[in-house]
Design an enzyme around this catalytic site. Structure first.
Site, PDB file in Angstrom:
ATOM      1  N   LYS A  40      27.660  43.294  46.595  1.00  0.00           N
ATOM      2  CA  LYS A  40      28.710  44.227  47.702  1.00  0.00           C
ATOM      3  C   LYS A  40      27.499  44.410  48.566  1.00  0.00           C
ATOM      4  O   LYS A  40      28.203  44.798  49.191  1.00  0.00           O
ATOM      5  CB  LYS A  40      29.466  45.328  46.898  1.00  0.00           C
ATOM      6  CG  LYS A  40      30.232  44.682  45.671  1.00  0.00           C
ATOM      7  CD  LYS A  40      31.198  44.743  45.585  1.00  0.00           C
ATOM      8  CE  LYS A  40      32.176  44.417  45.026  1.00  0.00           C
ATOM      9  NZ  LYS A  40      33.799  45.135  44.712  1.00  0.00           N
ATOM     10  N   LYS A  94      40.155  39.887  45.097  1.00  0.00           N
ATOM     11  CA  LYS A  94      40.995  41.327  45.200  1.00  0.00           C
ATOM     12  C   LYS A  94      40.744  41.385  46.774  1.00  0.00           C
ATOM     13  O   LYS A  94      41.362  42.002  48.115  1.00  0.00           O
ATOM     14  CB  LYS A  94      41.948  42.222  44.790  1.00  0.00           C
ATOM     15  CG  LYS A  94      40.754  42.815  44.403  1.00  0.00           C
ATOM     16  CD  LYS A  94      41.607  44.325  43.893  1.00  0.00           C
ATOM     17  CE  LYS A  94      41.353  44.364  42.310  1.00  0.00           C
ATOM     18  NZ  LYS A  94      40.519  44.680  41.790  1.00  0.00           N
ATOM     19  N   LYS A 106      33.875  33.575  43.805  1.00  0.00           N
ATOM     20  CA  LYS A 106      34.882  34.422  42.771  1.00  0.00           C
ATOM     21  C   LYS A 106      35.840  34.575  43.756  1.00  0.00           C
ATOM     22  O   LYS A 106      36.383  35.205  44.427  1.00  0.00           O
ATOM     23  CB  LYS A 106      34.528  35.712  41.355  1.00  0.00           C
ATOM     24  CG  LYS A 106      34.639  36.259  42.138  1.00  0.00           C
ATOM     25  CD  LYS A 106      33.832  37.358  40.601  1.00  0.00           C
ATOM     26  CE  LYS A 106      34.232  38.463  41.281  1.00  0.00           C
ATOM     27  NZ  LYS A 106      35.143  39.622  40.616  1.00  0.00           N
TER      28      LYS A 106
HETATM   29  P1  ATP Z   1      37.155  43.733  43.942  1.00  0.00           P
HETATM   30  O1  ATP Z   1      36.914  42.477  44.616  1.00  0.00           O
HETATM   31  O2  ATP Z   1      37.558  44.971  45.184  1.00  0.00           O
HETATM   32  O3  ATP Z   1      35.379  43.749  43.882  1.00  0.00           O
HETATM   33  P2  ATP Z   1      37.840  42.088  41.917  1.00  0.00           P
HETATM   34  O4  ATP Z   1      39.196  41.152  42.201  1.00  0.00           O
HETATM   35  O5  ATP Z   1      36.626  41.609  41.628  1.00  0.00           O
HETATM   36  O6  ATP Z   1      37.860  43.829  43.126  1.00  0.00           O
HETATM   37  P3  ATP Z   1      38.479  43.645  39.979  1.00  0.00           P
HETATM   38  O7  ATP Z   1      38.997  45.670  39.753  1.00  0.00           O
HETATM   39  O8  ATP Z   1      36.477  44.138  40.281  1.00  0.00           O
HETATM   40  O9  ATP Z   1      38.888  43.045  40.805  1.00  0.00           O
HETATM   41  O10 ATP Z   1      38.615  43.925  38.736  1.00  0.00           O
HETATM   42  C1  ATP Z   1      39.544  43.746  37.457  1.00  0.00           C
HETATM   43  C2  ATP Z   1      39.533  42.761  36.203  1.00  0.00           C
HETATM   44  O11 ATP Z   1      39.851  40.947  36.648  1.00  0.00           O
HETATM   45  C3  ATP Z   1      37.913  42.792  35.379  1.00  0.00           C
HETATM   46  O12 ATP Z   1      37.870  42.860  34.154  1.00  0.00           O
HETATM   47  C4  ATP Z   1      37.230  41.315  36.358  1.00  0.00           C
HETATM   48  O13 ATP Z   1      36.072  41.250  35.879  1.00  0.00           O
HETATM   49  C5  ATP Z   1      38.312  40.642  36.164  1.00  0.00           C
HETATM   50  N1  ATP Z   1      38.241  39.247  37.779  1.00  0.00           N
HETATM   51  C6  ATP Z   1      37.989  40.110  38.928  1.00  0.00           C
HETATM   52  N2  ATP Z   1      38.018  38.759  39.320  1.00  0.00           N
HETATM   53  C7  ATP Z   1      38.048  37.955  38.871  1.00  0.00           C
HETATM   54  C8  ATP Z   1      38.951  36.144  38.633  1.00  0.00           C
HETATM   55  N3  ATP Z   1      38.292  36.089  39.853  1.00  0.00           N
HETATM   56  N4  ATP Z   1      38.850  35.299  37.504  1.00  0.00           N
HETATM   57  C9  ATP Z   1      38.357  36.101  35.991  1.00  0.00           C
HETATM   58  N5  ATP Z   1      38.503  37.419  36.278  1.00  0.00           N
HETATM   59  C10 ATP Z   1      38.786  38.012  37.161  1.00  0.00           C
END
Ligand code: ATP
Ligand code: LTN
Length: 334
Positions: A116, A201, A198
């Site tokens: 980040k 969102k 990965k």
């Molecule tokens: P950001 O992009 O804002 O960092 P994010 O998409 O990584 O957000 P989080 O709110 O940080 O999402 O994560 C919520 C949950 O979803 C966590 O348990 C995280 O491990 C899971 N998660 C996030 N991205 C993935 C992915 N690509 N595959 C599987 N699990 C995921």
């Protein structure tokens, strides 16, 4: 540590964008599966999302949106505690204390911090650095036994365990040392256009992710455009075929099939056909969730009622832990 009939689960999702298929397969899907066997607390971690600059109105809306998605994905608000992190001040309070038991070196090693910071090089704020301490507080306040998360959160969970053990060693048994619950399949869904990265969102390229509430046409278009690899075989090989391997993972997790079954099912298919089958399976899985979401998202009274009730129930547990911590470390209680 309180008496608990069932083992306890805690997890959280940031309201930092539209939740994706990755969030669903890595986390939310399992939240719903675990709700019968465990005493579950699911949080909308709004304070965590402040580590990246947010538009205030969008942030407010998205916090409701995450709650509505929790419910749309099958979480029963009576059975589970559903609440917003900032409604229970004990999270921030414990974070201050635990920050005094967490080393700079530990925080500096966190992959999410490194990623980040390079993505938001104009805003490497101290919240981004201490983010895992707030996460540890979320979990330890409720003495959670198990924390369902995607693979990317494993390192933060390890840090949480280290901090809990460190505190327990100094002051005697206080916190339950939590275990991660990382699914065998779906724990790391990759970006559709850049399968080395990965699915996230907060990605600025919308073609990289599928939102849980996305319309079927748009889902199909994105799968059609998804990056595949050279060759023509549909086989799982992360190193040499990251694009196809990601699609196989998605299909397998959505349909509940094993990877080798998917390879067998599509051994005579072309990439194009396979991509459409993945799109169809995802649409079939997400459609009922989108319909339920649309039914409840505009009912703010209903959602507010759940939030009030959730915060009250969460507060009751959290304030006891915080009080115990304050006493143990030597603060004078009023
Ligand atoms: P950001 O992009 O804002 O960092 P994010 O998409 O990584 O957000 P989080 O709110 O940080 O999402 O994560 C919520 C949950 O979803 C966590 O348990 C995280 O491990 C899971 N998660 C996030 N991205 C993935 C992915 N690509 N595959 C599987 N699990 C995921
Ligand atoms: N750090 C997590 C979100 C999160 C969380 C938590 C997950 C905050 N607090 C407590 C599980 C338990 C993330 O970035 N996905």
């Amino acid at each position: 540590m309180g008496d608990k009939a069932k083992k306890r689960i805690f997890s959280g999702v940031q309201p930092s964008g539209h939740l994706t298929l990755g969030n669903y397969l890595g986390a939310l899907k399992n939240f719903a599966i675990l709700q019968d066997e465990y005493d579950c607390i699911y949080c909308v971690v709004d304070l965590h999302s402040l580590t990246v600059r947010q538009n205030p109105e969008e942030l407010r809306q998205r916090s409701y949106s995450v709650l509505a998605l929790y419910i749309a994905c099958g979480l029963d608000p009576e059975k589970n505690i559903l609440f917003i992190q900032s409604h229970v001040p004990a999270h921030s309070e414990l974070a201050w204390v635990l920050g005094c038991y967490t080393y700079m070196g530990e925080l500096g090693r966190m992959t999410q911090f490194k990623e980040k910071s390079s993505k938001h090089s104009e805003n490497i704020n101290s919240g981004l650095f201490t983010y895992p301490v707030l996460m540890a507080s979320d979990i330890l306040l409720y003495n959670a036994d198990l924390v369902p998360v995607g693979d990317d959160q494993k390192q933060h969970l390890e840090l949480t365990r280290d901090v809990a053990q460190r505190f327990n060693n100094i002051y005697g048994e206080t916190f339950v040392v939590p275990e991660p619950y990382i699914p065998k399949q779906g724990a790391r869904i990759m970006s559709l256009q850049d399968p080395e990265k990965k699915m996230s969102k907060s990605d600025e390229n919308k073609n990289n992710f599928i939102s849980i509430i996305e319309e079927p046409n748009s889902i199909m278009k994105k799968f059609k455009k998804a990056v595949t690899d050279s060759g023509a075989e549909i086989i799982y090989d992360e190193a040499n075929k990251p694009g196809i391997s990601n699609l196989i993972s998605i299909y397998a997790t959505v349909t509940g099939k094993a990877i080798h079954e998917v390879e067998k099912e599509f051994e005579n298919s072309r990439y194009g056909e396979f991509k459409m089958a993945v799109g169809d399976a995802v649409v079939a899985k997400l459609t009922p969730i989108r319909i339920k979401y649309n039914e409840i998202i505009s009912d703010k009274d209903y959602l507010d009622k759940i939030l009030r009730n959730g915060a009250e129930r969460a507060e009751e547990i959290a304030s006891k832990t915080l009080d115990e911590v304050y006493r143990k470390i030597g603060l004078v209680r009023p």
